[in-house]
Every structure is written in C-alpha cells, then in structure tokens.
Write a protein that holds these residues in place. Structure first.
Motif, PDB file in Angstrom:
ATOM      1  N   LYS A 140       7.971  22.632  -1.973  1.00 47.54           N
ATOM      2  CA  LYS A 140       6.995  23.678  -1.657  1.00 47.54           C
ATOM      3  C   LYS A 140       5.733  23.516  -2.494  1.00 47.54           C
ATOM      4  CE  LYS A 140       6.718  28.655  -0.847  1.00 47.54           C
ATOM      5  NZ  LYS A 140       7.445  29.940  -0.903  1.00 47.54           N
ATOM      6  N   ARG A 145       5.705  22.997   2.314  1.00 48.75           N
ATOM      7  CA  ARG A 145       6.854  23.223   3.195  1.00 48.75           C
ATOM      8  C   ARG A 145       7.879  24.073   2.456  1.00 48.75           C
ATOM      9  NH1 ARG A 145      10.310  19.296   4.609  1.00 48.75           N
ATOM     10  NH2 ARG A 145       9.627  17.847   3.005  1.00 48.75           N
ATOM     11  N   ASP A 146       8.493  25.004   3.147  1.00 49.45           N
ATOM     12  CA  ASP A 146       9.480  25.876   2.520  1.00 49.45           C
ATOM     13  C   ASP A 146      10.853  25.627   3.153  1.00 49.45           C
ATOM     14  OD1 ASP A 146      10.900  27.816   1.224  1.00 49.45           O
ATOM     15  OD2 ASP A 146       9.563  29.466   1.736  1.00 49.45           O
ATOM     16  N   LEU A 147      11.767  25.067   2.366  1.00 51.77           N
ATOM     17  CA  LEU A 147      13.114  24.759   2.836  1.00 51.77           C
ATOM     18  C   LEU A 147      14.107  25.865   2.506  1.00 51.77           C
ATOM     19  CD1 LEU A 147      13.177  20.987   1.809  1.00 51.77           C
ATOM     20  CD2 LEU A 147      13.080  21.889   4.139  1.00 51.77           C
ATOM     21  N   PHE A 218      15.693  24.133  10.744  1.00 50.66           N
ATOM     22  CA  PHE A 218      14.274  24.107  10.378  1.00 50.66           C
ATOM     23  C   PHE A 218      13.482  23.514  11.541  1.00 50.66           C
ATOM     24  CE2 PHE A 218      16.717  24.039   6.482  1.00 50.66           C
ATOM     25  CZ  PHE A 218      16.094  24.999   5.704  1.00 50.66           C
ATOM     26  N   ARG A 224      16.148  29.343  14.387  1.00 58.51           N
ATOM     27  CA  ARG A 224      15.982  28.634  13.120  1.00 58.51           C
ATOM     28  C   ARG A 224      16.492  29.538  12.011  1.00 58.51           C
ATOM     29  NH1 ARG A 224      10.781  30.786  14.323  1.00 58.51           N
ATOM     30  NH2 ARG A 224      10.025  32.126  12.613  1.00 58.51           N
ATOM     31  N   SER A 226      14.718  29.489   8.877  1.00 60.60           N
ATOM     32  CA  SER A 226      13.587  29.625   7.957  1.00 60.60           C
ATOM     33  C   SER A 226      12.741  30.799   8.420  1.00 60.60           C
ATOM     34  CB  SER A 226      12.741  28.350   7.924  1.00 60.60           C
ATOM     35  OG  SER A 226      12.219  28.047   9.208  1.00 60.60           O
ATOM     36  N   GLU A 228       9.533  31.274   8.495  1.00 59.88           N
ATOM     37  CA  GLU A 228       8.394  30.872   9.321  1.00 59.88           C
ATOM     38  C   GLU A 228       8.756  29.639  10.139  1.00 59.88           C
ATOM     39  OE1 GLU A 228       5.677  32.613   9.524  1.00 59.88           O
ATOM     40  OE2 GLU A 228       6.307  34.035   7.958  1.00 59.88           O
ATOM     41  N   SER A 230       8.941  25.961  11.222  1.00 55.10           N
ATOM     42  CA  SER A 230       9.005  24.874  10.253  1.00 55.10           C
ATOM     43  C   SER A 230       8.735  23.522  10.908  1.00 55.10           C
ATOM     44  CB  SER A 230      10.399  24.849   9.610  1.00 55.10           C
ATOM     45  OG  SER A 230      10.563  23.727   8.778  1.00 55.10           O
TER      46      SER A 230
END
Length: 458
Positions: A140, A145-147, A218, A224, A226, A228, A230
C-alpha cells in the motif's frame, strides 16, 4: 445470514452414508450475485471478530505461539529462527511414548497431536488469498494497492513467518549477494534495482510477476473481499521477492469446500532444479505453473467465475516464457558450511552438525526423499497420516487423507517457515517430531537435536 458468493455453495456438502463418501452439492460457484455489495460487506465485517477468534482459539489450542527465537541463529537478513517444538502434546503423553505406539493405537486412543492435523484456512468456508499485514502495509505504501480483506485477517503470528523483505539471490550473479538491497521489489522500483543486472527478457518477466491481475477476492466486480474495486494481486504478492511471505490460500482442485487443503506459499528459490510444481498438482514446468496460476488458481479452479472477474490470459511464447526466465535464476541462500556436493565441510562444521548429517542420511531416512545437493528427489510421496487419526471437522476443515505431496527442497529451509504444504508445522523442531512419528524411525532426544543442528546449516 448472507449467502457468501462463491464459497458457501461449495462449502455445503452431503454425506452419502451408503457409499461412505463426501460429495458436494455442486462443483460450481454462483455466478450472478443478488445481494448488494454493501449488505455483504457490512454483514461479513460484523462476523470478522468472531471468525478470527475462532481461528486464533484453534491455533492457541494446538500450538505454543510465544515468540522464542534461537540464540545465535538467524535468517539471511537477521530475523530470528523460532526454537522448540510448538505443537502441544495430548495430556499425559510424551513424544517418546507416542513414537513407541503403533499408528492404530494412536488412532484408537485419539492421541495424534492436534497440531499435526491439517490446518484450516483462517475462514475455511470462505477461503481465498490472505496476506500478512506487513506485506499489505508495504504494498500500500509503495503502490497504493490495498490487499486488506474486510472479512478476515492472516492468522499465524509474524515471528513464525519468513523475514520481510526477503533477500534475492541470483544464479547468474552470485557475486552480487542480495540484489534486493533490503527492499520489497514492486512495480515502483524493479527497474531501478535490476536494470543492468538482468537481460531485457528477464526484466520484462519480472515486471509481469509484479503486475497485479484480477483474482477471486481482489477484482473490480461486487463479488470481491476488498472494500474498493481492486486491480488484483501479483505473483510476487505471495512469492514476495521471489521467495515467500507465507501468504495462504486454498487449493483450487478439490471439492467440496471442507476438503480443500490450505496452501502455504512455497519459495520460488531454486525452481531451476525442480521438476514438479504445485504441492499436489505435479505440473511439469514452471511455465505450466505460471500459466495455471493465472488461468485457474487465481479463481479457485473455476473458469466461469474467472471470465466474470477478468481472467488474464498470458501468452505462452513471450509473457509466460519471460516470467519463467526470471523465476529460473532465483537462487537458494548461501550455505557456507556445505561443499560443492551439498554436504558438510568437516573443517567448518561442528560436532553436532556432523552427527546430525549422519542421522539425516542414516537412521532418520530423510535423504530417501531429500538427497543432496539440493535435498529433494523431485517426486511426490503419500505420508498416509490418516493412519493416525479419525476424520474430524475443525473450523470448517474436514481432516482426512492428504494424499501425495511433492518433496520440497530443504536448501535454505530455516528461511521459509511454517512447514509442510499447509503450514501446520511452525518450527523445524515440529517437523522433526512430525516425521519421527509418521515414519516410525524412533529418534532419541539427542538425535533430534543433532538433526536440527544439521538442518540449520542447509
């Protein structure tokens, strides 16, 4: 109760008593979700605390999770290696007593240690890729990117995981040592780090290994996990720096859901000397493995869902080939006490290490599956651990027969905990007790200590 798209349908299984076998209601996941994403997210977020408590209670029941590192033993960049057997024994038993019993006796008395049973996913009915927080935070920071998953977190404590970021050693440039310069390699820095070291094909292959593509949890759809939409995940989100960060997942090639095996991401170090890929799939080249991961494993082996979520079809001749070119030059870490034949140099090794080597190649029978110099036979073996226990369900995972699994190389083994194909063994001492019991070689306590001393040199 929300019907979780994909996983719950697979988790529902019926036991056909007449045939004494477990059969899923369907091999297929639902394609068109009908619940609003906001509803699914809100419900799963509320369930998350209970889901993670259930999993951490299981780990606490199975293992001693304390942070106890060995004195004077570290991984390449200085992270401590955890010491001691962490699997908890059944009350009133010792390891020597268990080793003296037959598998049938252990099974009948229910004495097989719980930590030797298959390890469930953090949320087995849901499944999917889960990353350690340290990797999530660094990705991130570098790439935005947010995993993070809104439904669950990674479960095994950080001190049992590989060091991060892991060093990168190249077969083509052993003179450079760790070429990562202590950084997690991402799309943001790979060119700066590797331009002038790799050839153009290898550079392009590395770029692709670092590029995120849609995956089951993702992706840009409402199905999904996540918060948001992805871009997806990259190969090196699990195989961080060409090694591993112990990210977990479920195998895509087993149904129903409760029989799917948890995956402990293996290192990519030394794939050039390996001939089988995938813990149980036995694919015959790293190119096959690379292509399969994108087409199937990313989407739980479901090509219908893959189409919906945005499968990335890699072109074999340029993309897959280039990715394999880079993977095939990832080397094992240095092992200064080993000779060119992969065995200890008597001038450099200690007495316990030399005794351990003799045990490894002798009484313990380790070398029958793990011969020098890389300590793998490039075959698959069935340990038949189901001899020792009756099937039981734990947190949605039905513990039954594992089947054949590939022989992983033991070179650099102290740097890739946890162990076995699903990460059920937290330390090397755990693996010694596990194989001592499963293979029936009956090592003494001193022999186990010496064997561990040898394995730490590999």
């Amino acid at each position: 109760m929300v019907l979780l798209a994909g996983a719950v349908a697979l988790a529902s299984a019926t036991v056909t008593l007449a045939e004494e076998r477990i059969v899923g209601k369907t091999s297929y996941a639902p394609v068109a979700g009908t619940e609003a994403f906001s509803t699914v997210k809100e419900t799963m977020e509320k369930q998350k605390t209970a889901v993670m408590k259930r999993q951490m209670d299981l780990l606490g029941m199975r293992y001693d999770l304390a942070d106890k590192a060995m004195q004077g033993v570290t991984m390449s960049r200085g992270k401590g290696v955890q010491e001691g057997v962490r699997v908890k024994l059944p009350a009133g038993t010792t390891w020597q007593q268990l080793a003296a019993m037959s598998p049938e006796t252990i099974r009948e008395k229910g004495l097989f240690p719980k930590g030797f049973l298959p390890l469930p996913h953090p949320n087995h009915p849901e499944g999917g890729m889960v990353f350690p927080k340290f990797h999530i935070d660094e990705v991130k920071k570098q790439t935005a990117r947010d995993l993070t998953r809104f439904d669950l977190d990674f479960d095994i404590p950080d001190h049992f995981l590989p060091e991060f970021p892991a060093p990168i050693y190249l077969t083509t440039r052993p003179d450079l040592g760790d070429v990562s310069q202590g950084k997690l390699v991402t799309t943001q820095n790979f060119f700066e780090l590797f331009n002038g070291i790799l050839n153009p094909k290898q550079l392009e292959g590395l770029r692709l290994l670092l590029t995120p593509f849609p995956q089951q949890q993702f992706n840009a759809t409402t199905d999904r996990r996540s918060a948001e939409p992805s871009l997806g995940v990259a190969c090196f989100d699990c195989h961080a720096n060409g090694h591993t960060n112990a990210s977990t997942h479920l195998v895509g090639d087993i149904r129903p859901q409760e029989l799917r095996h948890r995956l402990d991401t293996p290192p990519l170090r030394g794939v050039n000397i390996q001939r089988l890929f995938g813990s149980q799939r036995a694919m015959k080249s790293v190119e096959d493995f690379t292509e399969f991961e994108q087409r199937a494993a990313y989407f739980d082996g479901d090509p219908v869902i893959a189409t919906k979520k945005g499968v990335n079809i890699l072109e074999r001749g340029s993309q897959v080939h280039f990715m394999a070119e880079f993977q095939n030059i990832l080397d094992f870490p240095p092992a200064p006490k080993l000779t060119v034949f992969g065995k200890l140099d008597p001038e450099k090794a200690g007495e316990a290490e030399l005794r351990g080597q003799e045990i490894f190649f002798g009484k313990a029978r380790c070398a029958e599956c793990h011969p020098a110099p890389y300590y793998t036979d490039n075959l698959m073996h069935n340990l038949r651990t189901e001899r020792f226990y009756r099937p039981e369900t734990m947190n949605g995972r039905l513990a039954s027969a594992d089947g054949p699994i590939k022989t992983f190389p033991l070179r650099g083994i102290k740097e890739s905990p946890p162990y076995l194909h699903d990460g059920r063994l937290l330390t090397l001492a755990d693996t010694i007790e596990f194989f001592n019991l499963v293979t029936g070689v009956k090592l003494t306590d001193e022999e186990k200590k010496d064997l561990l001393a040898f394995m730490l040199t590999l």
